[in-house]
Design a protein around this motif. Sequence first.
Motif, PDB file in Angstrom:
ATOM      1  N   THR A  95     -11.733  -0.552   3.312  1.00  0.00           N
ATOM      2  CA  THR A  95     -11.354   0.814   2.947  1.00  0.00           C
ATOM      3  C   THR A  95     -10.116   0.767   2.078  1.00  0.00           C
ATOM      4  N   THR A  96     -10.170   1.485   0.986  1.00  0.00           N
ATOM      5  CA  THR A  96      -9.005   1.552   0.090  1.00  0.00           C
ATOM      6  C   THR A  96      -8.383   2.922   0.048  1.00  0.00           C
ATOM      7  N   ALA A  97      -9.052   3.935   0.524  1.00  0.00           N
ATOM      8  CA  ALA A  97      -8.487   5.282   0.492  1.00  0.00           C
ATOM      9  C   ALA A  97      -9.175   6.097   1.561  1.00  0.00           C
ATOM     10  N   VAL A  98      -8.456   7.059   2.105  1.00  0.00           N
ATOM     11  CA  VAL A  98      -8.982   7.955   3.124  1.00  0.00           C
ATOM     12  C   VAL A  98      -8.775   9.363   2.643  1.00  0.00           C
TER      13      VAL A  98
ATOM     14  N   LYS B 132       6.309  -8.468   8.131  1.00  0.00           N
ATOM     15  CA  LYS B 132       5.015  -9.116   7.963  1.00  0.00           C
ATOM     16  C   LYS B 132       4.176  -8.409   6.908  1.00  0.00           C
ATOM     17  N   ARG B 133       4.125  -7.085   6.984  1.00  0.00           N
ATOM     18  CA  ARG B 133       3.293  -6.352   6.021  1.00  0.00           C
ATOM     19  C   ARG B 133       3.920  -6.332   4.635  1.00  0.00           C
ATOM     20  N   ARG B 134       5.243  -6.438   4.585  1.00  0.00           N
ATOM     21  CA  ARG B 134       5.879  -6.546   3.272  1.00  0.00           C
ATOM     22  C   ARG B 134       5.522  -7.879   2.620  1.00  0.00           C
ATOM     23  N   ALA B 135       5.514  -8.952   3.402  1.00  0.00           N
ATOM     24  CA  ALA B 135       5.134 -10.247   2.854  1.00  0.00           C
ATOM     25  C   ALA B 135       3.692 -10.226   2.357  1.00  0.00           C
ATOM     26  N   ARG B 136       2.791  -9.607   3.118  1.00  0.00           N
ATOM     27  CA  ARG B 136       1.404  -9.507   2.674  1.00  0.00           C
ATOM     28  C   ARG B 136       1.291  -8.700   1.387  1.00  0.00           C
ATOM     29  N   LEU B 137       2.065  -7.628   1.294  1.00  0.00           N
ATOM     30  CA  LEU B 137       2.015  -6.796   0.096  1.00  0.00           C
ATOM     31  C   LEU B 137       2.526  -7.556  -1.114  1.00  0.00           C
ATOM     32  N   VAL B 138       3.629  -8.298  -0.966  1.00  0.00           N
ATOM     33  CA  VAL B 138       4.186  -9.049  -2.091  1.00  0.00           C
ATOM     34  C   VAL B 138       3.185 -10.092  -2.589  1.00  0.00           C
ATOM     35  N   VAL B 139       2.535 -10.789  -1.659  1.00  0.00           N
ATOM     36  CA  VAL B 139       1.554 -11.799  -2.062  1.00  0.00           C
ATOM     37  C   VAL B 139       0.367 -11.150  -2.770  1.00  0.00           C
ATOM     38  N   ALA B 140      -0.122 -10.016  -2.236  1.00  0.00           N
ATOM     39  CA  ALA B 140      -1.269  -9.347  -2.856  1.00  0.00           C
ATOM     40  C   ALA B 140      -0.939  -8.857  -4.265  1.00  0.00           C
ATOM     41  N   VAL B 141       0.250  -8.305  -4.465  1.00  0.00           N
ATOM     42  CA  VAL B 141       0.631  -7.806  -5.787  1.00  0.00           C
ATOM     43  C   VAL B 141       0.822  -8.953  -6.769  1.00  0.00           C
TER      44      VAL B 141
ATOM     45  N   PHE C  27      -6.502  -2.554  -8.678  1.00  0.00           N
ATOM     46  CA  PHE C  27      -5.924  -1.771  -7.580  1.00  0.00           C
ATOM     47  C   PHE C  27      -6.608  -2.043  -6.237  1.00  0.00           C
ATOM     48  N   PRO C  28      -7.936  -2.173  -6.149  1.00  0.00           N
ATOM     49  CA  PRO C  28      -8.542  -2.427  -4.824  1.00  0.00           C
ATOM     50  C   PRO C  28      -8.068  -3.704  -4.164  1.00  0.00           C
ATOM     51  N   SER C  29      -7.665  -4.722  -4.937  1.00  0.00           N
ATOM     52  CA  SER C  29      -7.220  -5.973  -4.328  1.00  0.00           C
ATOM     53  C   SER C  29      -5.897  -5.836  -3.597  1.00  0.00           C
ATOM     54  N   MET C  30      -5.068  -4.891  -3.992  1.00  0.00           N
ATOM     55  CA  MET C  30      -3.783  -4.695  -3.323  1.00  0.00           C
ATOM     56  C   MET C  30      -3.735  -3.407  -2.501  1.00  0.00           C
ATOM     57  N   ALA C  31      -4.792  -2.610  -2.528  1.00  0.00           N
ATOM     58  CA  ALA C  31      -4.743  -1.292  -1.893  1.00  0.00           C
ATOM     59  C   ALA C  31      -4.580  -1.396  -0.385  1.00  0.00           C
ATOM     60  N   ARG C  32      -5.296  -2.332   0.250  1.00  0.00           N
ATOM     61  CA  ARG C  32      -5.242  -2.424   1.713  1.00  0.00           C
ATOM     62  C   ARG C  32      -3.845  -2.817   2.187  1.00  0.00           C
ATOM     63  N   ALA C  33      -3.241  -3.833   1.533  1.00  0.00           N
ATOM     64  CA  ALA C  33      -1.891  -4.248   1.914  1.00  0.00           C
ATOM     65  C   ALA C  33      -0.880  -3.140   1.653  1.00  0.00           C
ATOM     66  N   LEU C  34      -1.056  -2.410   0.557  1.00  0.00           N
ATOM     67  CA  LEU C  34      -0.143  -1.308   0.258  1.00  0.00           C
ATOM     68  C   LEU C  34      -0.318  -0.165   1.246  1.00  0.00           C
ATOM     69  N   GLN C  35      -1.549   0.097   1.653  1.00  0.00           N
ATOM     70  CA  GLN C  35      -1.804   1.129   2.659  1.00  0.00           C
ATOM     71  C   GLN C  35      -1.089   0.826   3.961  1.00  0.00           C
TER      72      GLN C  35
END
Length: 527
Positions: free
Chosen positions: A74-77, A359-368, A401-409
């Motif tokens: 899921t990328t958007a709700v 933890k989620r910030r690290a995931r977001l940085v890697v995804a971006v 955008f879909p590749s980083m959307a989940r981590a950003l969410q």
Amino acid sequence: MDTESTYSGYSYYSGRSRGSHRHGERSRDRHKSRSKDSRSEKSVTINTPPAEPLLGDSSVRGEPVQDDNWGETTTAVTGTSEHSLSQEDIVRITKDLEDSVGLDCRRYFTLTLAVILGLLVFLTPLAFLVLPHLLWPEKLQSCGTACEGLFISVAFKLLILLLAVWALFFRPPRAGLPRVFVFRALLAVLVLLFVVSYWLFYGVRILDSQDENYQGIVQYAVSLVDALLFIHYLAIVLLELRQLQPCFSVSVTRSTDGETRQYNLGQLSIQRAALAILEHYYCDFPVHNPALLSASKSRAAKHLAGLKVYNVDGPGNNATAGMAHSQSRAMIAAAARRRDTSHNELYYEEAEHERRVRKRRARLVVAVEEAFTHIKRLQEEEQKKSPGDVMDPREAAQAIFPSMARALQKYLRTTKQQHCHSMESIQQHLAFCITHNMTPKAFLESYLAAGPTLQYSRDHWLSRQWTLISEASVTSGLKDGAVFVLRCGDFSLVASTKSIPYISLSEEYIDPKSHKFVLRLQSETSV
């Protein structure tokens, strides 16, 4: 340890029969259904279109944070939310609309008066020069070289005055103030009295007597233009130069989160000081996020939720009368006993929240970073293609955008920023960064730290009206110790004023020769 605190003297269950108990429940259910029906008749339910924020508004309402495994694909709700408006809300909205209409009418009325006064000022010198030629042209004396030179002087002075008035007064209004600006009103009255006085003198001494000296009439018009230029200089001093020197230090604190800023202001009225504070507020203060304030409220509610009160003696006359008082005392006593361990719970909750954010910030940085690396690879491939097949930045942003959307969410949910960033705004920011060849760190800076209020969409921060609350008159000047409040919605800005102290500097002269010294070396012989 049991989470429920029991008070031995009370219980809500009496010794009545089960049948009477069921009958009482049915009567209460019927009463609740009637009350619901009556309330539904007095409220209006409005179905809004699909929500714009990327993650909805569940964490704003205080719902628990989603698990890490939520939304694998899921990328958007989006969805349809329902909001109820009571009769009081409808009345308040109607009143706000009426107030806005009143403010618009007052603004246009003030603008109309200013235009009429400006036309009167600029047409008066021309009328002084034209009326003698229209009323008694045969009696006027010929205008010599000096008189014709005065025509050029009047023309250029009127042009300078027109440009100066346009630059000082005819500017887009920054805000609607609750009271009239005193200095501007005084200048308008002064100009009006000045022009009326010139007209009276012109009517008595020139029109009635039909003066034949036209050069004197031209000099009279020149004197009027000179006086208007001096009044404009006075307006610059009162409206612009007087407030430049700082005289007060104003401390502005936001009531919800305690965010504080300090500003130096000059000689201003309270309403103009409030306007200056609001202009700085949208640029200096981070955006107001009410979701961050719900943690303490939910923690206090959770502490009280585990407390139950029982009445084991049955509902007697004396017991029923003192039940509410006894319940409150029991809950206060139980809460006091649990107060000693509340700081441990707060410590571990904050530690767990910080761990989840890291933890989620690290995931977001890697995804971006991976997404931007993919963009660079696509750019290298597109350089080899024909110009018609090149992807524009908007399409590239939508592709990665879909590749980083989940981590950003997940990160926005954890930091409770999901209502500040919509999917469209994120894609626009991503396309902007791709267009200007920005790094992943530059893209993430808008989401890793709360930025100024103007950085976000106008729908999230723009207020239709601020309310100024002050014990003193809002047209009075700032004073030492003055306090006023700017209220907007569910928060307010509290401003306290302190005068800048008088600074006395003294000079101490140091003789340059006092720094000189002589180094004397004594020769030594070797032994």
